[in-house]
Design a protein around this motif. Structure first.
Motif, mmCIF file in Angstrom:
data_model
loop_
_atom_site.group_PDB
_atom_site.id
_atom_site.type_symbol
_atom_site.label_atom_id
_atom_site.label_comp_id
_atom_site.label_asym_id
_atom_site.label_seq_id
_atom_site.Cartn_x
_atom_site.Cartn_y
_atom_site.Cartn_z
ATOM 1 N N ASP A 50 19.079 57.320 94.252
ATOM 2 C CA ASP A 50 19.995 58.468 94.209
ATOM 3 C C ASP A 50 19.250 59.774 94.428
ATOM 4 O O ASP A 50 19.815 60.752 94.929
ATOM 5 N N ASN A 54 20.219 63.335 96.554
ATOM 6 C CA ASN A 54 20.149 64.675 95.971
ATOM 7 C C ASN A 54 19.223 65.588 96.782
ATOM 8 O O ASN A 54 19.494 66.785 96.941
ATOM 9 N N ARG A 93 28.758 63.718 95.551
ATOM 10 C CA ARG A 93 29.580 63.176 94.469
ATOM 11 C C ARG A 93 29.856 61.693 94.681
ATOM 12 O O ARG A 93 29.919 60.924 93.729
ATOM 13 N N ASP A 96 26.958 59.963 93.366
ATOM 14 C CA ASP A 96 26.976 59.936 91.903
ATOM 15 C C ASP A 96 27.845 58.796 91.384
ATOM 16 O O ASP A 96 27.495 58.111 90.417
ATOM 17 N N SER A 100 27.117 55.452 89.111
ATOM 18 C CA SER A 100 27.879 55.098 87.910
ATOM 19 C C SER A 100 28.294 53.632 87.937
ATOM 20 O O SER A 100 28.296 52.955 86.907
#
Length: 217
Positions: A50, A54, A93, A96, A100
């Motif tokens: 991830d 970013n 997003r 993200d 999750s």
């Protein structure tokens, strides 16, 4: 900044955005596969990578702001840079939410599974990935007419959300011990549904880029 330099920077911006999109696509594909195959190692890879997404976001935002400050673009040029800025945020997003789902995969170790529900989640994940891929292709083609068609795929994702939630609820009624598992299923389909929403946002930004109008598809 010369016009030629601005156009060159704009091309690099588009290419970096698309590269970021491909990385996000890979994350979505792998996180769903990890979840339905109970592959905790793959889930850990998704979480670790991830940081790359970013970094893409930071670089693209920095470059966009530099272009606005140095070139002070107006009209179509300004809309182009703003579209990238907004769409980059949507991609980040998505990443993200992929993380999750990967965390849910790790958290569910040892929990009772419901194969029928996971098969539907697999199908939902596949169509979410296809939706995101179609949105990225739309970004390249910048077709307003096609934007409406691609955005309509969100309804299919919403239908998956409702039907899987109902299925999971029925299965939990049959086996109350699976209630903790059901909680994670509900969270995962919620994450996938949100990824679909962000894919639709990209369709809306394409319309803005082409027409200057901010609309809700």
């Amino acid at each position: 900044m010369l016009r030629s330099q601005f156009e060159e920077d704009l091309e690099k911006l588009h290419n970096q955005f698309y590269a970021m999109g491909q990385e996000v696509l890979s994350q979505i594909n792998r996180t769903v596969r990890a979840f339905v195959t109970h592959d905790r190692d793959l889930a850990k890879e998704v979480i670790e990578e991830d940081a790359e997404i970013n970094e893409y976001e930071v670089k693209l935002e920095k470059k966009s702001f530099e272009m606005i400050a140095l070139q002070q673009p107006v009209s179509q040029d300004l809309r182009t840079v703003l579209t990238v800025l907004k769409a980059v945020s949507d991609l980040e997003r998505m990443g993200d939410h992929a993380v999750s789902i990967a965390k849910a995969t790790i958290r569910m170790k040892g929990e009772q599974r419901i194969p029928a529900v996971e098969e539907e989640i697999k199908k939902m994940g596949r169509d979410v990935k296809n939706f995101v891929e179609a949105a990225l292709d739309l970004y390249l083609s910048a077709s307003v007419d096609q934007a409406y068609e691609v955005a309509a795929l969100d309804e299919k994702i919403n239908h998956y959300f409702d039907s899987i939630r109902e299925l999971a609820t029925e299965e939990i009624k049959k086996n109350p011990e699976a209630i903790v598992t059901g909680r994670d299923y509900f969270q995962v389909i919620s994450f996938l549904e949100r990824i679909g929403d962000y894919a639709k946002n990209i369709c809306e930004w394409v319309v803005y880029f082409e027409t200057g109008k901010i609309i809700e598809l």
